[in-house]
Design a protein around this motif. Structure first.
Motif, PDB file in Angstrom:
ATOM      1  N   LYS A   2       0.811  -1.209   0.000  1.00  0.00           N
ATOM      2  CA  LYS A   2       0.000   0.000   0.000  1.00  0.00           C
ATOM      3  C   LYS A   2       0.852   1.270   0.000  1.00  0.00           C
ATOM      4  O   LYS A   2       0.568   2.196  -0.770  1.00  0.00           O
ATOM      5  CB  LYS A   2      -0.933  -0.022   1.211  1.00  0.00           C
ATOM      6  N   PRO A   3       1.932   1.336   0.818  1.00  0.00           N
ATOM      7  CA  PRO A   3       2.779   2.530   0.765  1.00  0.00           C
ATOM      8  C   PRO A   3       3.439   2.709  -0.603  1.00  0.00           C
ATOM      9  O   PRO A   3       3.582   3.836  -1.073  1.00  0.00           O
ATOM     10  CB  PRO A   3       3.833   2.286   1.846  1.00  0.00           C
ATOM     11  N   THR A   4       3.802   1.610  -1.241  1.00  0.00           N
ATOM     12  CA  THR A   4       4.426   1.707  -2.563  1.00  0.00           C
ATOM     13  C   THR A   4       3.438   2.275  -3.565  1.00  0.00           C
ATOM     14  O   THR A   4       3.779   3.152  -4.364  1.00  0.00           O
ATOM     15  CB  THR A   4       4.914   0.322  -3.035  1.00  0.00           C
ATOM     16  N   ILE A   5       2.209   1.801  -3.512  1.00  0.00           N
ATOM     17  CA  ILE A   5       1.191   2.303  -4.435  1.00  0.00           C
ATOM     18  C   ILE A   5       0.904   3.776  -4.166  1.00  0.00           C
ATOM     19  O   ILE A   5       0.725   4.554  -5.111  1.00  0.00           O
ATOM     20  CB  ILE A   5      -0.088   1.441  -4.345  1.00  0.00           C
ATOM     21  N   GLN A  11       2.828   9.832  -9.419  1.00  0.00           N
ATOM     22  CA  GLN A  11       3.184   9.833 -10.840  1.00  0.00           C
ATOM     23  C   GLN A  11       2.180   8.947 -11.594  1.00  0.00           C
ATOM     24  O   GLN A  11       2.548   7.961 -12.221  1.00  0.00           O
ATOM     25  CB  GLN A  11       4.613   9.305 -11.026  1.00  0.00           C
ATOM     26  N   LYS A  12       0.903   9.329 -11.542  1.00  0.00           N
ATOM     27  CA  LYS A  12      -0.156   8.463 -12.064  1.00  0.00           C
ATOM     28  C   LYS A  12       0.003   8.135 -13.542  1.00  0.00           C
ATOM     29  O   LYS A  12      -0.083   6.979 -13.932  1.00  0.00           O
ATOM     30  CB  LYS A  12      -1.518   9.110 -11.831  1.00  0.00           C
ATOM     31  N   ALA A  13       0.227   9.140 -14.372  1.00  0.00           N
ATOM     32  CA  ALA A  13       0.285   8.901 -15.816  1.00  0.00           C
ATOM     33  C   ALA A  13       1.435   7.962 -16.176  1.00  0.00           C
ATOM     34  O   ALA A  13       1.243   6.987 -16.909  1.00  0.00           O
ATOM     35  CB  ALA A  13       0.422  10.227 -16.562  1.00  0.00           C
ATOM     36  N   LEU A  14       2.627   8.234 -15.642  1.00  0.00           N
ATOM     37  CA  LEU A  14       3.777   7.375 -15.941  1.00  0.00           C
ATOM     38  C   LEU A  14       3.584   5.970 -15.378  1.00  0.00           C
ATOM     39  O   LEU A  14       3.951   4.981 -16.019  1.00  0.00           O
ATOM     40  CB  LEU A  14       5.057   7.977 -15.365  1.00  0.00           C
ATOM     41  N   THR A  15       3.001   5.878 -14.190  1.00  0.00           N
ATOM     42  CA  THR A  15       2.781   4.567 -13.577  1.00  0.00           C
ATOM     43  C   THR A  15       1.777   3.751 -14.379  1.00  0.00           C
ATOM     44  O   THR A  15       1.978   2.554 -14.602  1.00  0.00           O
ATOM     45  CB  THR A  15       2.306   4.728 -12.121  1.00  0.00           C
ATOM     46  N   LEU A  16       0.702   4.391 -14.825  1.00  0.00           N
ATOM     47  CA  LEU A  16      -0.285   3.672 -15.631  1.00  0.00           C
ATOM     48  C   LEU A  16       0.310   3.238 -16.968  1.00  0.00           C
ATOM     49  O   LEU A  16       0.081   2.108 -17.419  1.00  0.00           O
ATOM     50  CB  LEU A  16      -1.525   4.536 -15.862  1.00  0.00           C
ATOM     51  N   LEU A  17       1.088   4.108 -17.595  1.00  0.00           N
ATOM     52  CA  LEU A  17       1.730   3.754 -18.862  1.00  0.00           C
ATOM     53  C   LEU A  17       2.711   2.599 -18.660  1.00  0.00           C
ATOM     54  O   LEU A  17       2.742   1.647 -19.450  1.00  0.00           O
ATOM     55  CB  LEU A  17       2.441   4.972 -19.454  1.00  0.00           C
ATOM     56  N   THR A  18       3.481   2.661 -17.594  1.00  0.00           N
ATOM     57  CA  THR A  18       4.443   1.587 -17.301  1.00  0.00           C
ATOM     58  C   THR A  18       3.722   0.277 -17.016  1.00  0.00           C
ATOM     59  O   THR A  18       4.142  -0.786 -17.486  1.00  0.00           O
ATOM     60  CB  THR A  18       5.333   1.979 -16.114  1.00  0.00           C
ATOM     61  N   THR A  19       2.633   0.337 -16.276  1.00  0.00           N
ATOM     62  CA  THR A  19       1.853  -0.865 -15.979  1.00  0.00           C
ATOM     63  C   THR A  19       1.298  -1.468 -17.261  1.00  0.00           C
ATOM     64  O   THR A  19       1.353  -2.685 -17.461  1.00  0.00           O
ATOM     65  CB  THR A  19       0.710  -0.536 -14.999  1.00  0.00           C
ATOM     66  N   LEU A  20       0.786  -0.616 -18.142  1.00  0.00           N
ATOM     67  CA  LEU A  20       0.269  -1.093 -19.423  1.00  0.00           C
ATOM     68  C   LEU A  20       1.384  -1.736 -20.243  1.00  0.00           C
ATOM     69  O   LEU A  20       1.205  -2.806 -20.835  1.00  0.00           O
ATOM     70  CB  LEU A  20      -0.369   0.060 -20.204  1.00  0.00           C
ATOM     71  N   LEU A  21       2.553  -1.120 -20.263  1.00  0.00           N
ATOM     72  CA  LEU A  21       3.681  -1.681 -21.012  1.00  0.00           C
ATOM     73  C   LEU A  21       4.179  -2.990 -20.401  1.00  0.00           C
ATOM     74  O   LEU A  21       4.613  -3.894 -21.120  1.00  0.00           O
ATOM     75  CB  LEU A  21       4.819  -0.666 -21.114  1.00  0.00           C
ATOM     76  N   VAL A  74      13.199   2.456 -19.260  1.00  0.00           N
ATOM     77  CA  VAL A  74      13.436   3.904 -19.209  1.00  0.00           C
ATOM     78  C   VAL A  74      12.340   4.584 -18.390  1.00  0.00           C
ATOM     79  O   VAL A  74      12.622   5.441 -17.539  1.00  0.00           O
ATOM     80  CB  VAL A  74      13.529   4.498 -20.634  1.00  0.00           C
ATOM     81  N   LEU A  75      11.084   4.194 -18.635  1.00  0.00           N
ATOM     82  CA  LEU A  75       9.968   4.784 -17.885  1.00  0.00           C
ATOM     83  C   LEU A  75      10.051   4.450 -16.396  1.00  0.00           C
ATOM     84  O   LEU A  75       9.796   5.309 -15.544  1.00  0.00           O
ATOM     85  CB  LEU A  75       8.632   4.308 -18.450  1.00  0.00           C
ATOM     86  N   LYS A  76      10.410   3.202 -16.071  1.00  0.00           N
ATOM     87  CA  LYS A  76      10.550   2.829 -14.659  1.00  0.00           C
ATOM     88  C   LYS A  76      11.643   3.650 -13.991  1.00  0.00           C
ATOM     89  O   LYS A  76      11.482   4.096 -12.856  1.00  0.00           O
ATOM     90  CB  LYS A  76      10.855   1.332 -14.525  1.00  0.00           C
ATOM     91  N   ALA A  77      12.734   3.862 -14.695  1.00  0.00           N
ATOM     92  CA  ALA A  77      13.814   4.673 -14.131  1.00  0.00           C
ATOM     93  C   ALA A  77      13.350   6.105 -13.897  1.00  0.00           C
ATOM     94  O   ALA A  77      13.694   6.716 -12.875  1.00  0.00           O
ATOM     95  CB  ALA A  77      15.029   4.651 -15.054  1.00  0.00           C
ATOM     96  N   GLN A  78      12.549   6.643 -14.814  1.00  0.00           N
ATOM     97  CA  GLN A  78      12.016   8.005 -14.632  1.00  0.00           C
ATOM     98  C   GLN A  78      11.084   8.076 -13.431  1.00  0.00           C
ATOM     99  O   GLN A  78      11.163   9.010 -12.636  1.00  0.00           O
ATOM    100  CB  GLN A  78      11.252   8.454 -15.881  1.00  0.00           C
ATOM    101  N   ILE A  79      10.205   7.093 -13.324  1.00  0.00           N
ATOM    102  CA  ILE A  79       9.271   7.076 -12.190  1.00  0.00           C
ATOM    103  C   ILE A  79      10.042   6.995 -10.881  1.00  0.00           C
ATOM    104  O   ILE A  79       9.782   7.752  -9.946  1.00  0.00           O
ATOM    105  CB  ILE A  79       8.291   5.885 -12.298  1.00  0.00           C
ATOM    106  N   ILE A  80      10.998   6.082 -10.810  1.00  0.00           N
ATOM    107  CA  ILE A  80      11.767   5.901  -9.577  1.00  0.00           C
ATOM    108  C   ILE A  80      12.534   7.170  -9.243  1.00  0.00           C
ATOM    109  O   ILE A  80      12.574   7.597  -8.090  1.00  0.00           O
ATOM    110  CB  ILE A  80      12.684   4.667  -9.705  1.00  0.00           C
TER     111      ILE A  80
END
Length: 183
Positions: A2-5, A11-21, A74-80
Motif C-alpha cells: 500500500k505505501p508503494t502504491i 506519478q499516475k500517468a507514468l505509472t499507468l503507462l508503465t503498468t500497461l507496457l 526507461v519509464l521505470k527509471a524516470q518514475i523511480i
C-alpha cells in the motif's frame, strides 16, 4: 504494498503507462512462445512457407517485446527518479519546519541517512520490487491462461508442479538446517 502504491500515485500517468507496457511485454513473451507450436508443426509438415511465416512472426513479436521492454525500463527509471526526488524533497521540507534546537538534538548523520540510505531502501525494496512483481505475476497469469487454452490439464499440471518446486526445497531446507545445527 500500500505505501508503494501511494508513492507511485504521485506519478499516475507514468505509472499507468508503465503498468500497461508491463502487461504488453508479458503478453509478448507468452505470445512468442505460443508461435513456436505452429512453427514446429510446419517443420514437421515440411512446409517451408509456413516455417518462414511463423519464424518471422516469432522474431517480430520478440522485436516488439524487446523494444517495449527497453522503453519500459526507461519509464521505470524516470518514475523511480521522480518518486525518490519527491521523497527527498518531503524529508527536506519536514526538516525545514523543525526548530534549530530540535534539529541539533539528532546527529546530522541521521538526516543524511534519511536522504540516502532510507530512500535507496524504499527504491530497492518498494518500487523496484513492485514493478518486478507485477511483471512476474502478469507473465505467470498469461502463461497459465495460454496453457489452459491448449488443455485445462496442462494449466493444472503447471500450477501443481510450480507449487511442488517451491515447497520441496523448503522441506529439505528445514532438514539441512536441523542437521547442520546438530553438528
Amino acid at each position: 504494498m500500500k505505501p508503494t502504491i501511494s508513492l507511485l500515485s504521485r506519478q499516475k500517468a507514468l505509472t499507468l503507462l508503465t503498468t500497461l507496457l508491463i502487461l504488453i511485454e508479458s503478453l509478448g513473451k507468452v505470445a512468442s512462445s505460443l508461435t513456436l507450436a505452429p512453427l514446429t508443426d510446419q517443420l514437421i509438415n515440411k512446409n517451408f512457407n509456413g516455417v518462414v511465416f511463423w519464424l518471422l512472426s516469432t522474431i517480430t513479436i520478440w522485436g516488439v517485446t524487446l523494444t517495449i521492454g527497453y522503453v519500459n525500463s526507461v519509464l521505470k527509471a524516470q518514475i523511480i527518479r521522480k518518486v525518490t526526488n519527491q521523497l527527498r524533497t518531503d524529508i527536506a521540507d519536514g526538516l525545514s519546519t523543525v526548530s534549530i534546537p530540535e534539529y541539533k538534538k539528532v546527529n546530522h548523520n541521521e538526516y543524511v541517512s534519511w536522504l540516502t540510505n532510507d530512500v535507496n531502501m524504499i527504491e530497492q525494496n518498494g518500487l523496484d520490487a513492485f514493478f518486478s512483481l507485477l511483471g512476474n505475476v502478469t507473465t505467470l497469469l498469461f502463461a497459465i491462461t495460454s496453457l489452459a487454452f491448449y488443455h485445462y490439464s496442462l494449466a493444472l499440471a503447471a500450477i501443481i508442479l510450480g507449487l511442488l518446486t517451491m515447497t520441496i526445497p523448503q522441506f529439505f531446507s528445514k532438514i539441512m538446517t536441523r542437521e547442520t545445527n546438530r553438528l
